[in-house]
Design an enzyme around this catalytic site. Structure first.
Site, PDB file in Angstrom:
ATOM      1  N   ARG A   1      -8.138 -20.180  -1.621  1.00 57.75           N
ATOM      2  CA  ARG A   1      -7.133 -20.001  -0.575  1.00 57.75           C
ATOM      3  C   ARG A   1      -6.078 -21.099  -0.619  1.00 57.75           C
ATOM      4  O   ARG A   1      -6.378 -22.280  -0.391  1.00 57.75           O
ATOM      5  CB  ARG A   1      -7.769 -19.963   0.822  1.00 57.75           C
ATOM      6  CG  ARG A   1      -6.713 -19.671   1.892  1.00 57.75           C
ATOM      7  CD  ARG A   1      -7.218 -19.809   3.303  1.00 57.75           C
ATOM      8  NE  ARG A   1      -6.153 -19.473   4.237  1.00 57.75           N
ATOM      9  CZ  ARG A   1      -5.217 -20.341   4.643  1.00 57.75           C
ATOM     10  NH1 ARG A   1      -5.229 -21.581   4.222  1.00 57.75           N
ATOM     11  NH2 ARG A   1      -4.274 -19.944   5.488  1.00 57.75           N
TER      12      ARG A   1
ATOM     13  N   LYS B   1       6.382  -1.939   1.870  1.00 58.45           N
ATOM     14  CA  LYS B   1       5.208  -1.348   2.530  1.00 58.45           C
ATOM     15  C   LYS B   1       4.048  -2.331   2.463  1.00 58.45           C
ATOM     16  O   LYS B   1       3.077  -2.165   1.712  1.00 58.45           O
ATOM     17  CB  LYS B   1       4.853   0.007   1.898  1.00 58.45           C
ATOM     18  CG  LYS B   1       4.072   0.912   2.849  1.00 58.45           C
ATOM     19  CD  LYS B   1       4.140   2.353   2.439  1.00 58.45           C
ATOM     20  CE  LYS B   1       3.204   3.253   3.248  1.00 58.45           C
ATOM     21  NZ  LYS B   1       3.393   3.198   4.686  1.00 58.45           N
TER      22      LYS B   1
ATOM     23  N   ARG C   1       7.954   4.233  -4.833  1.00 61.81           N
ATOM     24  CA  ARG C   1       8.034   3.236  -3.756  1.00 61.81           C
ATOM     25  C   ARG C   1       6.975   2.148  -3.947  1.00 61.81           C
ATOM     26  O   ARG C   1       7.236   0.959  -3.680  1.00 61.81           O
ATOM     27  CB  ARG C   1       7.882   3.900  -2.380  1.00 61.81           C
ATOM     28  CG  ARG C   1       8.093   2.900  -1.239  1.00 61.81           C
ATOM     29  CD  ARG C   1       8.086   3.567   0.127  1.00 61.81           C
ATOM     30  NE  ARG C   1       6.799   4.182   0.421  1.00 61.81           N
ATOM     31  CZ  ARG C   1       6.561   4.923   1.488  1.00 61.81           C
ATOM     32  NH1 ARG C   1       7.519   5.177   2.372  1.00 61.81           N
ATOM     33  NH2 ARG C   1       5.360   5.449   1.685  1.00 61.81           N
TER      34      ARG C   1
ATOM     35  N   TYR D   1       0.828  -1.210   0.000  1.00 58.73           N
ATOM     36  CA  TYR D   1       0.000   0.000   0.000  1.00 58.73           C
ATOM     37  C   TYR D   1       0.855   1.249   0.000  1.00 58.73           C
ATOM     38  O   TYR D   1       2.076   1.181   0.184  1.00 58.73           O
ATOM     39  CB  TYR D   1      -0.951  -0.007   1.202  1.00 58.73           C
ATOM     40  CG  TYR D   1      -0.300   0.290   2.549  1.00 58.73           C
ATOM     41  CD1 TYR D   1       0.543  -0.635   3.162  1.00 58.73           C
ATOM     42  CD2 TYR D   1      -0.514   1.501   3.188  1.00 58.73           C
ATOM     43  CE1 TYR D   1       1.141  -0.357   4.377  1.00 58.73           C
ATOM     44  CE2 TYR D   1       0.081   1.779   4.413  1.00 58.73           C
ATOM     45  CZ  TYR D   1       0.902   0.854   5.008  1.00 58.73           C
ATOM     46  OH  TYR D   1       1.501   1.127   6.203  1.00 58.73           O
TER      47      TYR D   1
ATOM     48  N   GLU E   1      12.158   2.448  14.141  1.00 60.90           N
ATOM     49  CA  GLU E   1      11.362   3.548  13.576  1.00 60.90           C
ATOM     50  C   GLU E   1      10.045   3.605  14.326  1.00 60.90           C
ATOM     51  O   GLU E   1       9.792   2.803  15.225  1.00 60.90           O
ATOM     52  CB  GLU E   1      11.129   3.345  12.077  1.00 60.90           C
ATOM     53  CG  GLU E   1      10.366   2.091  11.724  1.00 60.90           C
ATOM     54  CD  GLU E   1      10.204   1.884  10.216  1.00 60.90           C
ATOM     55  OE1 GLU E   1      10.111   2.876   9.477  1.00 60.90           O
ATOM     56  OE2 GLU E   1      10.161   0.715   9.790  1.00 60.90           O
TER      57      GLU E   1
ATOM     58  N   LEU F   1      11.164   1.200   6.870  1.00 51.17           N
ATOM     59  CA  LEU F   1      10.523   1.644   5.637  1.00 51.17           C
ATOM     60  C   LEU F   1      11.296   2.854   5.094  1.00 51.17           C
ATOM     61  O   LEU F   1      11.632   3.756   5.861  1.00 51.17           O
ATOM     62  CB  LEU F   1       9.079   2.061   5.925  1.00 51.17           C
ATOM     63  CG  LEU F   1       8.282   2.385   4.671  1.00 51.17           C
ATOM     64  CD1 LEU F   1       7.844   1.107   3.982  1.00 51.17           C
ATOM     65  CD2 LEU F   1       7.090   3.253   4.991  1.00 51.17           C
TER      66      LEU F   1
END
Ligand code: PDD
Length: 291
Positions: A104, A151, A56, A37, A183, A208
């Site tokens: 799945r 991310k 990114r 995301y 972070e 990140l």
């Protein structure tokens, strides 16, 4: 006026009222957190740091083997359309891409069609009172996996960290490995040492690569600040002249208390103020999508 209830998203190929949008149960994003995301700020009708966010996004997708469904220009067109349709003056654009829908199974087929979701959030990012007053934070162990540079939508460790921060009545949690700060749960961490050096971790698989960080460091270099990219410890935070964090959803927030102990001068410091003001000035030169 568009509200959270009436906002329009771009969901699986169509602009749709978010309230009516659906995602199949078999989406791998839902079942496995198998997706990535981006969160991009919109300030006074301007998309902030959009190019770097899309770069990114492309990198995150590539790292997990999902084909980027759109070129950057198309992503920007979609984001701008979300801004227009929702009259989004100030807030966030959330983009999520998952590997797609399939029965799945851990193993995935190569040719799945990625699921794309884009929606606006109306939080006025740059007007947080914390920018002026400073925030309290807590520290807690970093429970995440070994590829924090991606991310990923698999955010359970950060969800738990943010909940602990909320329970403690503070704005953010900084995560630690041993004595070192990695972070924030959703932000990049910085200190300014008593010698005036701006310190933040170098990029690696452990953090990140923050887009706000990238811009803030560019500004710091332009202002001839001494930037040192290295890890720093909890103790160094208590010894620091200034402490702050950055993210697309907060821009930049000074820290005045950590784990119940005051840090810095108790208010935003001069380095923070200068960087924040320069960042906001640069934002105001960006093209306006809506007035
Ligand atoms: N998070 N580190 C982590 C773990 C983050 O989740 C974020 C941002 C950052 C700052 O990155 P950037 O400057 O590119 O926003 C650092 C977003 C805002 C979120 O998850 O909502």
């Amino acid at each position: 006026m568009t509200t959270e209830e009436t906002r329009v998203g771009y969901i699986r190929g169509a602009f749709t009222p978010l309230a009516d949008a659906t995602i199949p149960v078999m989406d791998r994003g839902f079942l496995f957190g198998d997706g990535v995301y981006e969160v991009t700020a919109v300030i006074e009708g301007r998309l902030v740091d959009d190019g770097p966010h899309l770069t990114r996004l492309a990198r995150s997708l590539n790292e997990i083997g999902i084909t980027n469904p759109y070129p950057a220009e198309k992503w920007t067109q979609l984001e701008e359309e979300i801004v227009r349709r929702n009259k989004l003056q100030n807030g966030l654009i959330y983009i999520q891409v998952t590997r797609g829908v399939a029965e799945r199974a851990f193993k995935y087929a190569d040719k799945l069609e990625p699921t794309v979701v884009i929606f606006p959030q109306f939080s006025p990012v740059q007007y947080s009172p914390l920018t002026k007053t400073g925030a309290s934070i807590i520290t807690l162990p970093d429970l995440r996996w070994a590829r924090c540079d991606i991310k990923s939508t698999s955010l359970l460790a950060q969800v738990l960290a943010k909940h602990a921060a909320s329970q403690a009545g503070v704005a953010e949690a900084w995560m630690t490995r041993g004595e070192t700060i990695t972070e924030g749960a959703s932000s990049t961490a910085y200190i300014v040492t008593q010698a005036g050096d701006l310190v933040t971790r170098a990029l690696s698989h452990e953090t990140l690569p923050g887009i706000t960080r990238q811009t803030i460091l560019q500004i710091a270099h332009q202002r001839a600040l001494n930037v040192i990219e290295r890890p720093f410890t909890r103790k160094e935070v208590f010894d620091a002249a200034e402490v702050f964090y950055t993210s697309a959803s907060t821009i930049a927030i000074p820290v005045v208390e950590m784990d119940g102990t005051p840090v810095g001068s108790g208010k935003p410091g001069p380095v923070f103020d200068a960087l924040y003001d320069a960042y906001m000035q640069a934002v105001m030169t960006l093209p306006v999508i809506i007035f």
